[in-house]
Design a protein around this motif. Sequence first.
Motif, PDB file in Angstrom:
ATOM      1  N   GLY A   1     -22.342  22.050  42.391  1.00  8.33           N
ATOM      2  CA  GLY A   1     -21.103  21.272  42.484  1.00  8.33           C
ATOM      3  C   GLY A   1     -19.921  22.154  42.168  1.00  8.33           C
ATOM      4  N   ASP A   2     -18.717  21.610  42.424  1.00  4.78           N
ATOM      5  CA  ASP A   2     -17.491  22.405  42.297  1.00  4.78           C
ATOM      6  C   ASP A   2     -17.165  22.746  40.844  1.00  4.78           C
ATOM      7  N   TRP A   3     -16.543  23.910  40.674  1.00  2.06           N
ATOM      8  CA  TRP A   3     -15.965  24.247  39.378  1.00  2.06           C
ATOM      9  C   TRP A   3     -14.743  23.369  39.179  1.00  2.06           C
ATOM     10  N   GLU A   4     -14.532  22.923  37.963  1.00  2.00           N
ATOM     11  CA  GLU A   4     -13.348  22.105  37.664  1.00  2.00           C
ATOM     12  C   GLU A   4     -12.562  22.772  36.545  1.00  2.00           C
ATOM     13  N   LEU A   5     -11.252  22.569  36.589  1.00  2.29           N
ATOM     14  CA  LEU A   5     -10.401  23.082  35.518  1.00  2.29           C
ATOM     15  C   LEU A   5     -10.505  22.151  34.311  1.00  2.29           C
ATOM     16  N   ALA A   6     -10.652  22.735  33.121  1.00  6.62           N
ATOM     17  CA  ALA A   6     -10.637  21.921  31.902  1.00  6.62           C
ATOM     18  C   ALA A   6      -9.526  22.418  30.986  1.00  6.62           C
ATOM     19  N   CYS A   7      -8.889  21.484  30.306  1.00  4.08           N
ATOM     20  CA  CYS A   7      -7.854  21.834  29.322  1.00  4.08           C
ATOM     21  C   CYS A   7      -8.390  21.390  27.970  1.00  4.08           C
ATOM     22  N   ASN A   8      -8.492  22.329  27.055  1.00  3.28           N
ATOM     23  CA  ASN A   8      -9.110  22.075  25.744  1.00  3.28           C
ATOM     24  C   ASN A   8     -10.468  21.382  25.901  1.00  3.28           C
ATOM     25  N   GLY A   9     -11.240  21.875  26.846  1.00  3.57           N
ATOM     26  CA  GLY A   9     -12.619  21.416  27.028  1.00  3.57           C
ATOM     27  C   GLY A   9     -12.776  20.135  27.818  1.00  3.57           C
ATOM     28  N   ARG A  10     -11.674  19.517  28.244  1.00  4.16           N
ATOM     29  CA  ARG A  10     -11.773  18.238  28.956  1.00  4.16           C
ATOM     30  C   ARG A  10     -11.206  18.353  30.370  1.00  4.16           C
ATOM     31  N   VAL A  11     -11.984  17.876  31.341  1.00  8.65           N
ATOM     32  CA  VAL A  11     -11.497  17.871  32.736  1.00  8.65           C
ATOM     33  C   VAL A  11     -10.516  16.704  32.877  1.00  8.65           C
ATOM     34  N   PRO A  12      -9.246  16.992  33.230  1.00  6.08           N
ATOM     35  CA  PRO A  12      -8.274  15.894  33.313  1.00  6.08           C
ATOM     36  C   PRO A  12      -8.600  14.952  34.469  1.00  6.08           C
ATOM     37  N   GLY A  13      -8.192  13.693  34.328  1.00  4.88           N
ATOM     38  CA  GLY A  13      -8.463  12.685  35.367  1.00  4.88           C
ATOM     39  C   GLY A  13      -7.214  12.398  36.182  1.00  4.88           C
ATOM     40  N   ARG A  14      -7.146  11.190  36.730  1.00  7.52           N
ATOM     41  CA  ARG A  14      -6.033  10.789  37.601  1.00  7.52           C
ATOM     42  C   ARG A  14      -4.685  10.803  36.886  1.00  7.52           C
ATOM     43  N   GLU A  15      -4.730  10.774  35.532  1.00  8.54           N
ATOM     44  CA  GLU A  15      -3.455  10.677  34.786  1.00  8.54           C
ATOM     45  C   GLU A  15      -2.512  11.844  35.071  1.00  8.54           C
ATOM     46  N   ILE A  16      -3.061  12.985  35.544  1.00 11.48           N
ATOM     47  CA  ILE A  16      -2.154  14.116  35.816  1.00 11.48           C
ATOM     48  C   ILE A  16      -1.625  14.097  37.258  1.00 11.48           C
ATOM     49  N   ARG A  17      -2.085  13.160  38.066  1.00  8.50           N
ATOM     50  CA  ARG A  17      -1.783  13.226  39.509  1.00  8.50           C
ATOM     51  C   ARG A  17      -0.536  12.461  39.939  1.00  8.50           C
ATOM     52  N   GLY A  18       0.035  11.675  39.054  1.00  9.17           N
ATOM     53  CA  GLY A  18       1.190  10.854  39.440  1.00  9.17           C
ATOM     54  C   GLY A  18       2.421  11.683  39.789  1.00  9.17           C
ATOM     55  N   GLU A  19       3.341  11.038  40.524  1.00  6.44           N
ATOM     56  CA  GLU A  19       4.563  11.719  40.966  1.00  6.44           C
ATOM     57  C   GLU A  19       5.448  12.103  39.779  1.00  6.44           C
ATOM     58  N   ALA A  20       5.488  11.243  38.745  1.00 10.71           N
ATOM     59  CA  ALA A  20       6.341  11.538  37.579  1.00 10.71           C
ATOM     60  C   ALA A  20       5.829  12.785  36.856  1.00 10.71           C
ATOM     61  N   VAL A  21       4.519  12.914  36.732  1.00 13.84           N
ATOM     62  CA  VAL A  21       3.945  14.105  36.084  1.00 13.84           C
ATOM     63  C   VAL A  21       4.240  15.345  36.929  1.00 13.84           C
ATOM     64  N   GLY A  22       4.137  15.202  38.255  1.00 11.61           N
ATOM     65  CA  GLY A  22       4.452  16.316  39.162  1.00 11.61           C
ATOM     66  C   GLY A  22       5.887  16.786  38.995  1.00 11.61           C
ATOM     67  N   ARG A  23       6.795  15.812  38.858  1.00  8.77           N
ATOM     68  CA  ARG A  23       8.219  16.164  38.695  1.00  8.77           C
ATOM     69  C   ARG A  23       8.463  16.873  37.370  1.00  8.77           C
ATOM     70  N   LEU A  24       7.821  16.357  36.298  1.00  4.53           N
ATOM     71  CA  LEU A  24       7.999  17.001  34.985  1.00  4.53           C
ATOM     72  C   LEU A  24       7.374  18.401  35.008  1.00  4.53           C
ATOM     73  N   ALA A  25       6.204  18.524  35.662  1.00  2.00           N
ATOM     74  CA  ALA A  25       5.552  19.840  35.776  1.00  2.00           C
ATOM     75  C   ALA A  25       6.497  20.822  36.461  1.00  2.00           C
ATOM     76  N   SER A  26       7.162  20.358  37.522  1.00  2.00           N
ATOM     77  CA  SER A  26       8.065  21.222  38.271  1.00  2.00           C
ATOM     78  C   SER A  26       9.273  21.622  37.417  1.00  2.00           C
TER      79      SER A  26
END
Length: 234
Positions: A78-103
Motif C-alpha cells: 500500500g501507499d506510503w503516507e505522510l505522518a505528523c508526530n506519528g499520526r497520518v492526518p485525515g480530512r481535517e487538513i483538506r478544507g479550503e480554509a486550511v489551504g488558505r492558511l497554509a498558503s
Amino acid sequence: MSDKTLVITLDGPAGVGKSTLARSLARGLGLAFLDTGAMFRCVACQLGETALELADSALAARLEKLEFSLVRPPSGSGDWELACNGRVPGREIRGEAVGRLASRLAVRGPVREFLKLAQQELGRAYSLVAEGRDMGSVVFASACCKFFLDADPAVRARRRWLQLREQGVGGTDLPSPEEIERQIRERDQQDRSRTLAPLRPAEDAVIVDTSDLGLEQVLERLLAAARRKMAACR
Ligand code: DC
C-alpha cells in the motif's frame, strides 16, 4: 536525495491534479510519495491562525515540536503516507480554509526553512515522488526528473467542483464553480508572488498543460518521460 535515493519532482498550482497524479506516478514507478502541501497544511492545523502574528523566533520554536515521517500500512504494502508526530492526518487538513492558511504561512521564512530541511531529510531516506510548489526549483534542485503541471484556472475550478460533488458535498456546502475559480486565482496569486520560493517551473522541468487532457493521458505521459529520465540518470 542522496547517492542512493532518487527523487522525481512534480510542481504546479492548486487544483491541477498533482496529488492524484503524483500518487499514481509513485505507485507506477515503485517509489514513495511525498505530499508537501500536506506538510504545510499540517503546520496550519497544528499552529492555527495565531501563528501568523508570531515573530520568527517564536514561530521556529513552535515548528520544532513537529516531526514528519513517512509510514506504510502494517501489511507493508500500500501507499506510503505522510505522518505528523506519528499520526497520518485525515480530512481535517483538506478544507479550503486550511489551504488558505497554509498558503499564508508558506510565505514565512521559518516555515519554509523548517519544511525544506524535513523534505530533504525524507528525500535522503527514500526514493520518492515529491509533489508541491518548489520541489524542482528549490528543495530538490538537482533532482534527475522534474515536472511542472499547469491548467487554466476555470478548468481547475470545474475539476475541483466535480471532485467535491463526487465526495458527496452538496447544497450550501458546495461552492459554485465560479466561487472555486475565484479562490483558486487568489491562491495562485499568493503562491506565485511570494518572495521566498515562489511557484514557478524549474528551468529544466518538463511542463505539461493538462487543460485539455484526462488524468489517464497525463499519467501515461509522465510515466513514459520519468522512465526515460530515470534510465538516463542511473
Ligand atoms: O498543494 P496544497 O494545496 O495542499 O498546498 C497548500 C498550500 O501550501 C499552498 O497554497 C502553498 C503551500 N505550499 C508551498 O508553499 N510549497 C509547497 N511545496 C507545497 C505547498
